[in-house]
Scaffold this motif. Structure first.
Motif, PDB file in Angstrom:
ATOM      1  N   MET A   1       0.830  -1.189   0.000  1.00 60.99           N
ATOM      2  CA  MET A   1       0.000   0.000   0.000  1.00 60.99           C
ATOM      3  C   MET A   1       0.876   1.255   0.000  1.00 60.99           C
ATOM      4  O   MET A   1       0.943   1.957  -0.964  1.00 60.99           O
ATOM      5  CB  MET A   1      -0.920  -0.005   1.199  1.00 60.99           C
ATOM      6  N   CYS A   2       1.572   1.533   1.085  1.00 63.30           N
ATOM      7  CA  CYS A   2       2.446   2.702   1.175  1.00 63.30           C
ATOM      8  C   CYS A   2       3.879   2.216   1.158  1.00 63.30           C
ATOM      9  O   CYS A   2       4.424   1.839   2.189  1.00 63.30           O
ATOM     10  CB  CYS A   2       2.159   3.487   2.445  1.00 63.30           C
ATOM     11  N   ARG A   3       4.471   2.215   0.028  1.00 59.87           N
ATOM     12  CA  ARG A   3       5.807   1.635  -0.106  1.00 59.87           C
ATOM     13  C   ARG A   3       6.872   2.395   0.658  1.00 59.87           C
ATOM     14  O   ARG A   3       7.915   1.858   0.969  1.00 59.87           O
ATOM     15  CB  ARG A   3       6.179   1.549  -1.572  1.00 59.87           C
ATOM     16  N   SER A   4       6.628   3.659   0.990  1.00 61.78           N
ATOM     17  CA  SER A   4       7.639   4.419   1.716  1.00 61.78           C
ATOM     18  C   SER A   4       7.553   4.209   3.226  1.00 61.78           C
ATOM     19  O   SER A   4       8.419   4.669   3.951  1.00 61.78           O
ATOM     20  CB  SER A   4       7.520   5.907   1.386  1.00 61.78           C
ATOM     21  N   ILE A   5       6.532   3.511   3.703  1.00 59.46           N
ATOM     22  CA  ILE A   5       6.436   3.211   5.127  1.00 59.46           C
ATOM     23  C   ILE A   5       7.269   1.968   5.398  1.00 59.46           C
ATOM     24  O   ILE A   5       7.063   0.926   4.789  1.00 59.46           O
ATOM     25  CB  ILE A   5       4.979   3.001   5.576  1.00 59.46           C
ATOM     26  N   LYS A   6       8.201   2.086   6.332  1.00 56.74           N
ATOM     27  CA  LYS A   6       9.098   0.986   6.655  1.00 56.74           C
ATOM     28  C   LYS A   6       8.601   0.250   7.894  1.00 56.74           C
ATOM     29  O   LYS A   6       7.928   0.819   8.747  1.00 56.74           O
ATOM     30  CB  LYS A   6      10.492   1.530   6.907  1.00 56.74           C
ATOM     31  N   THR A   7       8.982  -1.025   8.007  1.00 55.44           N
ATOM     32  CA  THR A   7       8.682  -1.799   9.202  1.00 55.44           C
ATOM     33  C   THR A   7       9.446  -1.193  10.371  1.00 55.44           C
ATOM     34  O   THR A   7      10.643  -0.944  10.272  1.00 55.44           O
ATOM     35  CB  THR A   7       9.082  -3.264   9.005  1.00 55.44           C
ATOM     36  N   LEU A   8       8.762  -0.965  11.479  1.00 57.41           N
ATOM     37  CA  LEU A   8       9.377  -0.271  12.608  1.00 57.41           C
ATOM     38  C   LEU A   8       9.563  -1.159  13.831  1.00 57.41           C
ATOM     39  O   LEU A   8       9.703  -0.667  14.937  1.00 57.41           O
ATOM     40  CB  LEU A   8       8.526   0.953  12.990  1.00 57.41           C
ATOM     41  N   ARG A   9       9.581  -2.457  13.646  1.00 60.34           N
ATOM     42  CA  ARG A   9       9.773  -3.347  14.795  1.00 60.34           C
ATOM     43  C   ARG A   9      11.035  -4.182  14.599  1.00 60.34           C
ATOM     44  O   ARG A   9      11.461  -4.411  13.479  1.00 60.34           O
ATOM     45  CB  ARG A   9       8.575  -4.250  14.999  1.00 60.34           C
ATOM     46  N   PRO A  10      11.598  -4.612  15.727  1.00 58.02           N
ATOM     47  CA  PRO A  10      12.737  -5.527  15.620  1.00 58.02           C
ATOM     48  C   PRO A  10      12.287  -6.816  14.958  1.00 58.02           C
ATOM     49  O   PRO A  10      11.138  -7.195  15.119  1.00 58.02           O
ATOM     50  CB  PRO A  10      13.152  -5.765  17.073  1.00 58.02           C
ATOM     51  N   PRO A  11      13.087  -7.511  14.243  1.00 58.82           N
ATOM     52  CA  PRO A  11      14.517  -7.288  14.004  1.00 58.82           C
ATOM     53  C   PRO A  11      14.781  -6.389  12.810  1.00 58.82           C
ATOM     54  O   PRO A  11      15.926  -6.195  12.436  1.00 58.82           O
ATOM     55  CB  PRO A  11      15.031  -8.701  13.734  1.00 58.82           C
ATOM     56  N   THR A  13      14.379  -3.144  12.510  1.00 54.43           N
ATOM     57  CA  THR A  13      15.044  -1.929  12.961  1.00 54.43           C
ATOM     58  C   THR A  13      15.068  -1.932  14.481  1.00 54.43           C
ATOM     59  O   THR A  13      14.171  -2.459  15.115  1.00 54.43           O
ATOM     60  CB  THR A  13      14.354  -0.662  12.413  1.00 54.43           C
ATOM     61  N   GLU A  14      16.096  -1.377  15.042  1.00 57.10           N
ATOM     62  CA  GLU A  14      16.262  -1.387  16.498  1.00 57.10           C
ATOM     63  C   GLU A  14      16.025  -0.014  17.122  1.00 57.10           C
ATOM     64  O   GLU A  14      15.544   0.079  18.228  1.00 57.10           O
ATOM     65  CB  GLU A  14      17.665  -1.870  16.864  1.00 57.10           C
ATOM     66  N   ASP A  15      16.390   1.034  16.438  1.00 60.63           N
ATOM     67  CA  ASP A  15      16.342   2.376  17.007  1.00 60.63           C
ATOM     68  C   ASP A  15      15.221   3.198  16.394  1.00 60.63           C
ATOM     69  O   ASP A  15      15.454   4.077  15.568  1.00 60.63           O
ATOM     70  CB  ASP A  15      17.679   3.082  16.802  1.00 60.63           C
ATOM     71  N   VAL A  16      14.000   2.912  16.805  1.00 64.46           N
ATOM     72  CA  VAL A  16      12.840   3.624  16.276  1.00 64.46           C
ATOM     73  C   VAL A  16      12.584   4.842  17.148  1.00 64.46           C
ATOM     74  O   VAL A  16      12.477   4.743  18.369  1.00 64.46           O
ATOM     75  CB  VAL A  16      11.593   2.717  16.261  1.00 64.46           C
ATOM     76  N   THR A  17      12.483   5.991  16.511  1.00 65.00           N
ATOM     77  CA  THR A  17      12.210   7.225  17.242  1.00 65.00           C
ATOM     78  C   THR A  17      10.743   7.609  17.080  1.00 65.00           C
ATOM     79  O   THR A  17      10.037   7.085  16.215  1.00 65.00           O
ATOM     80  CB  THR A  17      13.077   8.381  16.708  1.00 65.00           C
ATOM     81  N   GLU A  18      10.313   8.534  17.902  1.00 64.81           N
ATOM     82  CA  GLU A  18       8.949   9.057  17.798  1.00 64.81           C
ATOM     83  C   GLU A  18       8.747   9.706  16.423  1.00 64.81           C
ATOM     84  O   GLU A  18       7.672   9.610  15.836  1.00 64.81           O
ATOM     85  CB  GLU A  18       8.701  10.081  18.908  1.00 64.81           C
TER      86      GLU A  18
END
Length: 70
Positions: A1-11, A13-18
Motif C-alpha cells: 500500500m504505502c511503499r515508503s512506510i518501513k517496518t518499525l519493529r525488531p529485528p 530496525t532497532e532504534d525507532v524514534t517518535e
C-alpha cells in the motif's frame, strides 16, 4: 500500500524514534486521504488523524512480543 512506510519493529530496525513513527503515520494519512497537504478547512482533521495513528502505532510497537528477542 504505502511503499515508503518501513517496518518499525525488531529485528527490522532497532532504534525507532517518535519521529519515525510519526512519519509513517503521516504517510498513511496522506495515502488514505489523497492529500499531501490538506486545505486549511481540512488541516485540523488531517492533523488529528496523524496524531491518533501515531499514538496507536506507538502502543502497538510497545506491546508486540517478538519471538527470540531477549
Amino acid at each position: 500500500m504505502c511503499r515508503s512506510i518501513k517496518t518499525l519493529r525488531p529485528p527490522y530496525t532497532e532504534d525507532v524514534t517518535e519521529e519515525d513513527v510519526r512519519a509513517a503515520a503521516l504517510q498513511f494519512v496522506r495515502k488514505i486521504s489523497g492529500f499531501r497537504a490538506p486545505a486549511a478547512h481540512n488541516a485540523e482533521a488531517f492533523d488529528r488523524a496523524v496524531e491518533s495513528i501515531t499514538q496507536a502505532s506507538e502502543e502497538l510497537l510497545s506491546s508486540l512480543q517478538v519471538r527470540g528477542a531477549r
